[in-house]
Write an enzyme that holds these catalytic residues in place. Structure first.
Site, PDB file in Angstrom:
ATOM      1  N   ARG A 157       0.833  -1.214   0.000  1.00 37.10           N
ATOM      2  CA  ARG A 157       0.000   0.000   0.000  1.00 37.10           C
ATOM      3  C   ARG A 157       0.857   1.250   0.000  1.00 37.10           C
ATOM      4  O   ARG A 157       0.415   2.334   0.344  1.00 37.10           O
ATOM      5  CB  ARG A 157      -0.932   0.009   1.193  1.00 37.10           C
ATOM      6  CG  ARG A 157      -0.221  -0.156   2.511  1.00 37.10           C
ATOM      7  CD  ARG A 157      -1.143   0.185   3.603  1.00 37.10           C
ATOM      8  NE  ARG A 157      -0.621  -0.288   4.864  1.00 37.10           N
ATOM      9  CZ  ARG A 157      -1.223  -0.074   6.007  1.00 37.10           C
ATOM     10  NH1 ARG A 157      -2.346   0.603   6.038  1.00 37.10           N
ATOM     11  NH2 ARG A 157      -0.713  -0.511   7.111  1.00 37.10           N
TER      12      ARG A 157
ATOM     13  N   LYS B 136       1.798   6.379   1.433  1.00 38.83           N
ATOM     14  CA  LYS B 136       1.323   5.141   2.051  1.00 38.83           C
ATOM     15  C   LYS B 136      -0.191   5.202   2.188  1.00 38.83           C
ATOM     16  O   LYS B 136      -0.713   6.117   2.828  1.00 38.83           O
ATOM     17  CB  LYS B 136       1.972   4.999   3.435  1.00 38.83           C
ATOM     18  CG  LYS B 136       1.565   3.754   4.205  1.00 38.83           C
ATOM     19  CD  LYS B 136       2.461   3.577   5.419  1.00 38.83           C
ATOM     20  CE  LYS B 136       2.064   2.403   6.283  1.00 38.83           C
ATOM     21  NZ  LYS B 136       2.975   2.240   7.424  1.00 38.83           N
TER      22      LYS B 136
ATOM     23  N   ASP C 135      -6.346  -4.168   0.978  1.00 42.09           N
ATOM     24  CA  ASP C 135      -6.957  -3.187   0.076  1.00 42.09           C
ATOM     25  C   ASP C 135      -6.036  -2.056  -0.386  1.00 42.09           C
ATOM     26  O   ASP C 135      -6.452  -1.198  -1.159  1.00 42.09           O
ATOM     27  CB  ASP C 135      -8.207  -2.577   0.746  1.00 42.09           C
ATOM     28  CG  ASP C 135      -7.879  -1.939   2.092  1.00 42.09           C
ATOM     29  OD1 ASP C 135      -6.682  -1.814   2.424  1.00 42.09           O
ATOM     30  OD2 ASP C 135      -8.830  -1.566   2.814  1.00 42.09           O
TER      31      ASP C 135
ATOM     32  N   ASP D 284      10.978  -7.450   7.185  1.00 42.28           N
ATOM     33  CA  ASP D 284      10.556  -6.488   6.158  1.00 42.28           C
ATOM     34  C   ASP D 284      10.426  -5.087   6.760  1.00 42.28           C
ATOM     35  O   ASP D 284      10.227  -4.124   6.027  1.00 42.28           O
ATOM     36  CB  ASP D 284       9.219  -6.910   5.526  1.00 42.28           C
ATOM     37  CG  ASP D 284       8.131  -7.133   6.565  1.00 42.28           C
ATOM     38  OD1 ASP D 284       8.345  -7.961   7.463  1.00 42.28           O
ATOM     39  OD2 ASP D 284       7.088  -6.474   6.487  1.00 42.28           O
ATOM     40  N   ASN D 285      10.526  -4.992   8.073  1.00 40.92           N
ATOM     41  CA  ASN D 285      10.430  -3.675   8.716  1.00 40.92           C
ATOM     42  C   ASN D 285      11.775  -3.239   9.276  1.00 40.92           C
ATOM     43  O   ASN D 285      11.841  -2.427  10.196  1.00 40.92           O
ATOM     44  CB  ASN D 285       9.377  -3.720   9.834  1.00 40.92           C
ATOM     45  CG  ASN D 285       7.964  -3.884   9.273  1.00 40.92           C
ATOM     46  OD1 ASN D 285       7.716  -3.580   8.100  1.00 40.92           O
ATOM     47  ND2 ASN D 285       7.049  -4.363  10.080  1.00 40.92           N
TER      48      ASN D 285
HETATM   49  P1  AMP Z   1       3.330  -4.369   7.970  1.00 35.20           P
HETATM   50  O1  AMP Z   1       2.927  -5.359   9.019  1.00 35.20           O
HETATM   51  O2  AMP Z   1       2.615  -3.061   8.040  1.00 35.20           O
HETATM   52  O3  AMP Z   1       4.807  -4.200   7.886  1.00 35.20           O
HETATM   53  O4  AMP Z   1       2.875  -4.969   6.587  1.00 35.20           O
HETATM   54  C1  AMP Z   1       3.295  -6.221   6.102  1.00 35.20           C
HETATM   55  C2  AMP Z   1       2.987  -6.335   4.654  1.00 35.20           C
HETATM   56  O5  AMP Z   1       1.583  -6.208   4.431  1.00 35.20           O
HETATM   57  C3  AMP Z   1       3.644  -5.287   3.777  1.00 35.20           C
HETATM   58  O6  AMP Z   1       4.015  -5.903   2.591  1.00 35.20           O
HETATM   59  C4  AMP Z   1       2.542  -4.279   3.560  1.00 35.20           C
HETATM   60  O7  AMP Z   1       2.697  -3.577   2.365  1.00 35.20           O
HETATM   61  C5  AMP Z   1       1.315  -5.163   3.515  1.00 35.20           C
HETATM   62  N1  AMP Z   1       0.108  -4.460   3.933  1.00 35.20           N
HETATM   63  C6  AMP Z   1      -0.235  -4.050   5.191  1.00 35.20           C
HETATM   64  N2  AMP Z   1      -1.431  -3.442   5.178  1.00 35.20           N
HETATM   65  C7  AMP Z   1      -1.876  -3.463   3.894  1.00 35.20           C
HETATM   66  C8  AMP Z   1      -3.048  -2.996   3.232  1.00 35.20           C
HETATM   67  N3  AMP Z   1      -4.035  -2.377   3.875  1.00 35.20           N
HETATM   68  N4  AMP Z   1      -3.122  -3.189   1.900  1.00 35.20           N
HETATM   69  C9  AMP Z   1      -2.147  -3.817   1.227  1.00 35.20           C
HETATM   70  N5  AMP Z   1      -1.049  -4.292   1.779  1.00 35.20           N
HETATM   71  C10 AMP Z   1      -0.897  -4.122   3.102  1.00 35.20           C
HETATM   72 MG    MG Z   2       5.997  -3.153   6.813  1.00 36.77          MG
END
Ligand code: AMP
Ligand code: MG
Length: 535
Positions: free
Chosen positions: A109, A129, A141, A276-277
């Site tokens: 996103r 974002k 989404d 990934d973070n």
């Molecule tokens: P995060 O836990 O925020 O680091 O996200 C982990 C993965 O999920 C990353 O690849 C984000 O881009 C994806 N992601 C998190 N929330 C969404 C969302 N609402 N729509 C699409 N991808 C998401």
């Molecule tokens: Mg992330």
């Protein structure tokens, strides 16, 4: 028509120029192989409005207040309008989530608008974002809601002003659209306001960008990405070679250690330290269910998704960073051909971390020198005392600076009145038993004699302590109050907190209320002490 300041931004995408693109032009969710990114256009939104922008970040882009308050700015940073030279893309990466390999993740996103070169010659990537689906959106989404966007916007700026390495935030806009979220994944979805944050950093490359190619056996791509990263972000190490790869990994270990030490200093819990973070530049990245320690509890995590195992709790962050560095080492080892140098770097990480943590703790206590033999015990005993009764970490260190060494001990430490200095830091004064008072009193005595050895006048020590122990942090309940008001259309508190947190170490007498400990109503309120990954 005159060119606007925004039209004058110079885009020069080194990342996309150097690395292979996904050849599929259609934007649909899928595995993207043999590529580092996919070109994708942000989804247009119906009625974008600017909520806030960070003037310091704008200044880095050479944008003044007129530029930031223009309609063009809102249109560009909501993804509605592209500037000349922008060729947006989403990056491909993978990652270990909560200890398990999760395969392809990627910018699900986030859309990179491009890399600008500012008048000082600095390169900065701008990414928005919450601007719609990309090939990496998996089952989600592509959108972001106001509450999580306010949290990312304010916290990344607060961290910067605290002196913690971090990605920055340029702007926060409302999209004018609603987004459906089931905040606690318990079957109670609600419609929430959609929002978009524009983030800014020299690079958003994560450990996971390297991992995905290694896991897929895409060795040429892995090498291309590592070489790109070296040439553009670690040029001081020299042209890529085996020795340079090793030196690079050593540097990543050391910048990561430094970042975690800074988190520990200010009481920050990231909450989702998945690979990934983890930024390759040692920046705090991806502000999700993070939180700030209120009462000092090393086992605390704000992330309800992690409540069972507490993998990402405060006191584990340095261990998790090391675990993540192991995963990065596994990804790049094929380029080096032997594991030993990487293992040495990982061993060195533990030493670097311990030494820097000790030196940081010494500074928090106002010590100029560290004598590990004595100071280890002094610090360990303090942390045990802080944990024993609910003590606000931020307030405690600020108040500790008020202990006077030069005064006659019978007046402020030899008896009970030293406790009055700390009274505001206690959440449950009834916990202050005579046993506690005696133990804390003994600690204060050893602290005073230790500080006395340093021979620093009280006023100078106070100043130095107040420069590393913040007065104001983005307390969880403050962010939530700003969100509650923003959801009612009142953005004043966002502006107020942004301004407050520009000077986190200064006394700001008219803002004293923002330094208070967490009020009782916030103890168990969602958003204040409990957050989920839903955002
Ligand atoms: P995060 O836990 O925020 O680091 O996200 C982990 C993965 O999920 C990353 O690849 C984000 O881009 C994806 N992601 C998190 N929330 C969404 C969302 N609402 N729509 C699409 N991808 C998401
Ligand atoms: Mg992330």
């Amino acid at each position: 028509m005159d060119k606007t300041a925004l039209d004058s931004l110079i885009f020069d995408d080194s990342f996309t120029r150097a690395l292979p693109a996904d050849s599929e032009p259609r934007n649909y969710r899928r595995q993207v192989i043999r590529s580092c990114y996919s070109h994708v256009i942000p989804t247009k939104v119906s009625k974008p409005t600017l909520v806030s922008y960070a003037k310091e970040v704008a200044a880095q882009l050479n944008l003044d207040s007129d530029a930031c308050e223009s309609d063009q700015f809102t249109q560009v940073f909501s993804g509605n309008d592209l500037l000349a030279g922008m060729r947006p893309y989403a990056a491909c990466y993978g990652g270990h989530q909560f200890g398990n390999w999760a395969g392809q993740l990627g910018d699900g996103r986030v859309i990179n608008l491009g890399e600008i070169v500012n008048p000082q010659g600095e390169r900065l990537t701008l990414q928005i974002k919450g601007s719609g689906l990309t090939p990496y959106s998996r089952t989600a989404d592509g959108l972001a809601v106001l509450r999580s966007s306010v949290r990312e916007f304010l916290c990344s700026e607060a961290m910067h002003h605290l002196g913690v390495p971090t990605t920055r935030a340029l702007s926060l806009v409302l999209t004018g659209e609603k987004v459906k979220r089931d905040m606690f994944y318990d079957g109670h979805p609600q419609m929430e306001p959609g929002a978009i944050v524009c983030r800014v950093a020299p690079s958003f490359i994560r450990f996971g960008n390297f991992q995905i190619h290694a896991m897929r056996g895409e060795m040429e791509l892995l090498k291309a990405l590592v070489d790109y990263t070296l040439r553009h972000h670690f040029p001081h190490l020299g042209e890529p070679s085996k020795e340079v790869y090793i030196a690079w990994f050593q540097e990543v270990c050391s910048t990561t250690a430094k970042m975690i030490v800074e988190w520990m200093r200010v009481g920050f819990v990231h909450g989702v330290m998945n690979t990934d973070n983890m930024s390759i530049l040692g920046l705090t990245i991806d502000y999700g269910p993070y939180g700030w320690l209120e009462n000092y509890d090393p086992n605390w995590t704000p992330n309800t998704t992690d409540a069972g195992r507490r993998r990402y709790r405060f006191s584990h962050q340095h261990k998790i960073a090391l675990w993540n560095l192991y995963q990065l080492a596994n990804a790049i080892v094929p380029l080096i051909g032997e594991t030993e140098p990487l293992e040495e770097a990982l061993d060195a990480y533990a030493e670097i971390y311990t030494q820097q943590w000790l030196s940081m703790m010494g500074k928090k206590l106002g010590l100029h020198t560290i004598n590990p033999e004595k100071d280890d015990a002094l610090i360990a005993e303090l942390l045990a005392i802080l944990e024993w009764v609910e003590t606000d970490m931020t307030l405690f260190y600020r108040k500790l600076a008020n202990i006077l060494i030069s005064r006659n001990p019978s007046k402020d430490g030899g008896d009970e009145d030293f406790l009055s200095i700390f009274m505001d830091a206690y959440y449950q004064p009834e916990q202050l038993t005579s046993e506690y008072k005696a133990r804390f009193g003994r600690w204060i005595q050893s602290y005073k004699s230790r500080v006395a050895e340093e021979n620093i006048p009280d006023d100078i020590r106070q100043k130095q302590m107040n420069a590393v122990n913040p007065k104001y942090v983005l307390r969880n309940y403050l962010a939530q109050q700003a969100i509650d008001r923003a959801e009612q259309g009142d953005h004043a508190m966002i502006a107020e907190l942004l301004e407050l947190l520009r000077h986190p170490y200064d006394e700001q007498p008219d803002k004293e209320a923002f330094a208070s400990k967490r009020p009782d109503w916030a103890r168990n309120r969602p958003g204040c002490s409990m957050l989920s990954c839903s955002s």
